[in-house]
Design an enzyme around this catalytic site. Structure first.
Site, PDB file in Angstrom:
ATOM      1  N   HIS A 163       0.625 -11.488   2.408  1.00  0.00           N
ATOM      2  CA  HIS A 163      -0.565 -10.818   1.525  1.00  0.00           C
ATOM      3  C   HIS A 163      -1.173 -11.679   0.617  1.00  0.00           C
ATOM      4  O   HIS A 163      -2.474 -11.695   0.618  1.00  0.00           O
ATOM      5  CB  HIS A 163       0.215  -9.622   0.802  1.00  0.00           C
ATOM      6  CG  HIS A 163      -0.843  -8.606   0.698  1.00  0.00           C
ATOM      7  ND1 HIS A 163      -0.455  -7.297   0.579  1.00  0.00           N
ATOM      8  CD2 HIS A 163      -2.158  -8.526   0.267  1.00  0.00           C
ATOM      9  CE1 HIS A 163      -1.473  -6.667   0.250  1.00  0.00           C
ATOM     10  NE2 HIS A 163      -2.497  -7.149   0.222  1.00  0.00           N
TER      11      HIS A 163
ATOM     12  N   TYR B  43       0.865  -1.178   0.096  1.00  0.00           N
ATOM     13  CA  TYR B  43      -0.029  -0.071   0.094  1.00  0.00           C
ATOM     14  C   TYR B  43       0.881   1.139  -0.048  1.00  0.00           C
ATOM     15  O   TYR B  43       0.273   2.222  -0.063  1.00  0.00           O
ATOM     16  CB  TYR B  43      -0.822   0.188   1.329  1.00  0.00           C
ATOM     17  CG  TYR B  43      -2.001  -1.109   1.339  1.00  0.00           C
ATOM     18  CD1 TYR B  43      -2.128  -2.067   0.410  1.00  0.00           C
ATOM     19  CD2 TYR B  43      -2.515  -1.393   2.424  1.00  0.00           C
ATOM     20  CE1 TYR B  43      -3.037  -3.103   0.518  1.00  0.00           C
ATOM     21  CE2 TYR B  43      -3.420  -2.227   2.792  1.00  0.00           C
ATOM     22  CZ  TYR B  43      -3.585  -3.198   1.637  1.00  0.00           C
ATOM     23  OH  TYR B  43      -4.645  -4.407   1.757  1.00  0.00           O
TER      24      TYR B  43
END
Ligand SMILES: NC(=O)c1ccc[n+]([C@@H]2O[C@H](COP(=O)([O-])OP(=O)(O)OC[C@H]3O[C@@H](n4cnc5c(N)ncnc54)[C@H](OP(=O)(O)O)[C@@H]3O)[C@@H](O)[C@H]2O)c1
Length: 281
Positions: free
Chosen positions: A111, A53
């Site tokens: 992730h 991110y």
């Protein structure tokens, strides 16, 4: 404004997580930091970020700007696909801590499994060791299937505390919720509203919203809470941030719950949702 008190879930490793967290993607820069500070002021005590991110610096800055004691806020970050090799995973977690300006993470997740790379078991071994070292308090995964979960558990004997998966009314993930329940894993829900598939205008959502005098977004988040799914909604609006936390003093009936789950749609999965075909580096 008084901050909402959020109930917590006990995890199998002895820690707890708030029943609703705050998603920080794609909040970045000064505006992003301000939105995250506002979420902390509203009462969120779980922040969800990731290396990918590119906003771990903003999350750390927001935490400091909020003035809250470190131990009152839980920070989750995530290991990207390109860092699955053991030494890369260790270096990656150290990098996350440096960007966040913290000396431990509350929760770190793999992730995506990236099965074609084939190193998620190695990445899991690294997280197991980092937890032993105290750099990460709890360890979990994201976007893992039953098969991926089985492999890491068999290889290490360590079960992830959470699996963060795509879950919303268009894609209720009944099967994976059952797998998690059997394994003692808490289901965390990404894109809990369903983004462009968010059923904010559907009768199954608007009728309970009218009956209970709450917003459609609150109905969807309450549906998560009653399913036992831990949603991490993102909002840049202080008003919606507050609403999204205010979901603990009303209740959906069984029929309302079923009607919302009935919005499931074979095409309801968001782009990139399939852990066997989608990989993120
Ligand atoms: N593990 C993974 O692979 C993965 C993948 C995707 C996302 N995530 C995590 O999950 C978090 C949440 O997912 P997301 O951002 O994709 O989806 P989301 O939280 O379901 O939806 C966010 C969108 O809904 C709007 N919204 C928020 N509250 C609302 C309300 N009460 N009523 C109406 N609209 C509302 C927001 O707009 P405003 O900002 O204008 O309110 C924003 O456009 C991310 O921030 C990230 O931390 C993880």
């Amino acid at each position: 404004m008084t901050a909402t008190t959020i109930p917590t879930y006990a995890l199998h490793d002895g820690s707890t997580l708030p029943a609703v967290g705050f998603g920080t993607y794609p909040l970045k820069g000064d505006e992003g930091t301000t939105a995250i500070v506002s979420a902390l002021e509203a009462g969120y005590r779980l922040l969800d970020t990731a290396v990918n991110y590119e906003n771990e610096t903003e999350v750390g800055e927001a935490l400091r700007r909020s003035g809250l004691p470190r131990e009152e806020v839980q920070v989750t970050s995530k290991l990207p696909g390109r860092h699955h090799a053991y030494d890369d995973a260790v270096a990656s977690v150290r990098g996350s801590l440096e960007r966040l300006g913290l000396d431990y993470l509350d929760l770190h997740l793999i992730h995506w499994p990236n099965p074609s790379v084939g190193k998620y078991v190695e990445a899991w071994r690294a997280l197991v060791d980092l937890q032993q070292e105290g750099l990460v308090r709890s360890i979990g995964v994201s976007n893992f299937t039953e098969d991926h979960l089985g492999r890491i558990i068999e290889a290490t004997g360590v079960t992830p505390v959470v699996n963060q998966i795509e879950l919303h009314p268009r894609f209720p993930q009944e099967e994976m919720r059952g797998v998690h329940e059997r394994l003692g894993i808490r289901t965390e829900a990404w894109s809990p509203m369903g983004k462009r598939h968010a059923p904010l205008d559907e009768g199954a959502v608007t009728s309970p919203a009218e009956r209970l005098d709450v917003t459609p977004g609150q109905v969807i988040l309450r549906w998560h809470v009653q399913l036992g799914s831990l949603p991490i909604p993102k909002s840049s609006s202080p008003q919606r941030q507050q609403q999204n936390l205010d979901v603990f003093d009303f209740e959906l009936t069984d029929a309302e719950m079923d009607a919302i789950s009935g919005l499931a749609d074979p095409d309801g999965r968001l782009f990139g949702g399939d852990p066997d075909s989608h990989e993120e580096m």
